[in-house]
Design a protein around this motif. Structure first.
Motif, PDB file in Angstrom:
ATOM      1  N   LEU A  49     -12.837  -4.513   4.845  1.00  0.00           N
ATOM      2  CA  LEU A  49     -11.461  -4.567   5.262  1.00  0.00           C
ATOM      3  C   LEU A  49     -11.072  -4.945   6.735  1.00  0.00           C
ATOM      4  N   LEU A  50     -10.296  -5.991   6.810  1.00  0.00           N
ATOM      5  CA  LEU A  50      -9.902  -6.292   8.109  1.00  0.00           C
ATOM      6  C   LEU A  50      -8.566  -5.810   8.457  1.00  0.00           C
ATOM      7  N   GLY A  79      -9.626   0.667  -3.386  1.00  0.00           N
ATOM      8  CA  GLY A  79      -9.399   1.764  -2.354  1.00  0.00           C
ATOM      9  C   GLY A  79      -8.134   1.800  -1.755  1.00  0.00           C
ATOM     10  N   PRO A  80      -7.610   2.807  -0.925  1.00  0.00           N
ATOM     11  CA  PRO A  80      -6.502   3.124  -0.455  1.00  0.00           C
ATOM     12  C   PRO A  80      -6.204   1.735   0.773  1.00  0.00           C
ATOM     13  N   MET A  81      -5.058   1.261   0.857  1.00  0.00           N
ATOM     14  CA  MET A  81      -4.568   0.196   1.735  1.00  0.00           C
ATOM     15  C   MET A  81      -3.411   0.646   2.433  1.00  0.00           C
ATOM     16  N   LEU A 119      -1.253 -11.426   9.336  1.00  0.00           N
ATOM     17  CA  LEU A 119      -1.319 -10.045   9.462  1.00  0.00           C
ATOM     18  C   LEU A 119      -0.604  -9.475  10.789  1.00  0.00           C
ATOM     19  N   ARG A 120       0.137  -8.767  10.526  1.00  0.00           N
ATOM     20  CA  ARG A 120       1.083  -7.784  11.851  1.00  0.00           C
ATOM     21  C   ARG A 120       1.047  -6.420  11.388  1.00  0.00           C
ATOM     22  N   ARG A 121      -0.003  -5.738  12.088  1.00  0.00           N
ATOM     23  CA  ARG A 121      -0.419  -4.312  11.797  1.00  0.00           C
ATOM     24  C   ARG A 121      -0.538  -4.216  10.221  1.00  0.00           C
ATOM     25  N   GLN A 122      -1.299  -4.944   9.734  1.00  0.00           N
ATOM     26  CA  GLN A 122      -1.381  -4.895   8.206  1.00  0.00           C
ATOM     27  C   GLN A 122      -3.059  -5.076   7.934  1.00  0.00           C
ATOM     28  N   GLU A 123      -3.475  -4.712   6.684  1.00  0.00           N
ATOM     29  CA  GLU A 123      -4.870  -4.942   6.142  1.00  0.00           C
ATOM     30  C   GLU A 123      -5.031  -6.083   5.313  1.00  0.00           C
ATOM     31  N   CYS A 124      -6.132  -6.583   5.479  1.00  0.00           N
ATOM     32  CA  CYS A 124      -6.490  -7.641   4.331  1.00  0.00           C
ATOM     33  C   CYS A 124      -8.035  -7.432   3.661  1.00  0.00           C
ATOM     34  N   ASP A 182       1.286 -10.815  -1.112  1.00  0.00           N
ATOM     35  CA  ASP A 182       1.063 -11.340   0.402  1.00  0.00           C
ATOM     36  C   ASP A 182      -0.615 -10.884   0.525  1.00  0.00           C
ATOM     37  N   LEU A 183      -0.905  -9.891   0.244  1.00  0.00           N
ATOM     38  CA  LEU A 183      -2.417  -9.479   0.469  1.00  0.00           C
ATOM     39  C   LEU A 183      -3.462 -10.008  -0.592  1.00  0.00           C
ATOM     40  N   ALA A 184      -2.846 -10.418  -1.805  1.00  0.00           N
ATOM     41  CA  ALA A 184      -3.646 -10.994  -2.619  1.00  0.00           C
ATOM     42  C   ALA A 184      -4.411 -12.476  -2.420  1.00  0.00           C
ATOM     43  N   GLY A 185      -5.585 -12.617  -2.845  1.00  0.00           N
ATOM     44  CA  GLY A 185      -5.876 -13.866  -2.866  1.00  0.00           C
ATOM     45  C   GLY A 185      -5.522 -14.710  -3.812  1.00  0.00           C
ATOM     46  N   PRO A 186      -5.814 -16.176  -3.661  1.00  0.00           N
ATOM     47  CA  PRO A 186      -5.665 -16.920  -4.967  1.00  0.00           C
ATOM     48  C   PRO A 186      -6.144 -16.602  -6.315  1.00  0.00           C
TER      49      PRO A 186
END
Length: 314
Positions: A247-248, A150-152, A269-274, A121-125
């Motif tokens: 990182l957002l 880095g750590p996510m 994103l719901r309480r997640q990072e991107c 889900d977090l990966a880009g195309p």
């Protein structure tokens, strides 16, 4: 239980394909592509756990073959779609994790399955995101190039998960690429700093230095950058620098939607990072389908990121 490498392969851009080809032809195209993904997995001693409409879940006993399989899938598909019209391009985003997996009636369950799904889900195309365990299991001098992101924070896990991006492109050469033997605690360094950040909303703008990060975006005066819209939470999101990457992180009640330039895929994103890995835009409090939603465009240029109202143009 068995120790397996789990891979989630998700297709992006299917909305445009269905609009262009119609339901029947588009469904056949997606099915043909997912079946091809499964066949490549089988050729690398993998197992197709299940088809997920526009995605495939695979498991591998051999971790090295799993990474080689996912890299081959991206390489061959990149060559194929280079000849396709933009509106018909189906890209792939892949997440991989290794760990103890419970197999029940042909299905797989466990932390590795959940983490692989989140990473896809977090990966880009055209990206392959993997956990540090996948990298370590490759061993030294394996020929696989990777870059530490880095750590996510992964939804469902208490501790952050160190994430790597597999650099499968044959032309990819960078001092940022790391070998498995070089795993270590990640720290900010002068070499990994891109520069400052400028935010803009309507007629307001403000520039932040790296020492000002993280930048809090929200509706209340306590936020570092205030967006006065009822759909924006009090402290809606933050942008920070981690291992040389922006990182957002969504901290809102209603969510944040991220879309990168050149793709129709939207990351919710719901309480997640991107990871903000390329140009694009993000919407606060409502999806992009709501044309009135507060939208912030972002662009990486000349050592710093520029953010403004709406998508930025070159």
């Amino acid at each position: 239980m068995a120790e397996l490498t789990i891979a989630f392969v998700d297709l992006t851009g299917s909305v445009s394909v269905f609009e262009t080809l119609g339901n029947d032809r588009a469904a056949r195209a997606v099915t043909k592509l997912t079946q091809w993904i499964g066949s490549v997995g089988l050729a690398h001693s993998g197992k197709v756990v299940k088809m997920l409409g526009d995605g495939v879940l695979l498991s591998f006993t051999n971790n090295r073959l799993a990474v080689e399989c996912m890299s081959q899938i991206q390489q061959e598909h990149a060559e194929r779609v280079a000849r396709w019209p933009n509106r018909l391009k189906l890209m792939m985003q892949i997440g991989m994790a290794r760990g103890q997996v419970v197999q029940v009636d042909g299905d797989c369950f466990g932390d590795a399955v959940n983490v692989a799904s989140r990473l896809s889900d977090l990966a880009g195309p055209e990206q392959i995101l993997v956990t540090s365990t996948v990298i370590r299991k490759l061993g030294a001098r394996n020929g696989v190039r990777s870059r530490s992101l880095g750590p996510m924070r992964i939804k469902g896990r208490v501790e952050p998960c160190e994430v790597f991006r597999i650099e499968w492109q044959s032309e990819m050469l960078s001092e940022f690429l790391t070998l498995p033997a070089d795993l270590h605690a990640l720290r900010k360094s002068a070499e990994s700093v891109y520069g400052g950040i400028e935010l803009g909303w309507l007629d307001m703008s403000h520039a932040f230095n790296l020492t000002d990060l993280p930048v809090k975006i929200g509706r209340v005066p306590e936020a570092d950058f205030v967006i006065n819209d009822p759909r924006v939470s009090r402290l809606h999101a933050s942008i920070d620098m981690r291992s040389g990457n922006y990182l957002l992180e969504d901290t809102s009640s209603y969510g944040t939607w991220v879309r990168f330039t050149g793709t129709d895929n939207v990351i919710a994103l719901r309480r997640q990072e991107c990871l903000l890995h390329s140009d694009g835009e993000f919407a606060l409090g409502a999806p992009f389908t709501d044309i009135s939603t507060p939208t912030v465009g972002f662009k990486l240029v000349d050592g710093h990121m520029l953010l403004g109202h709406g998508p930025l143009r070159d």
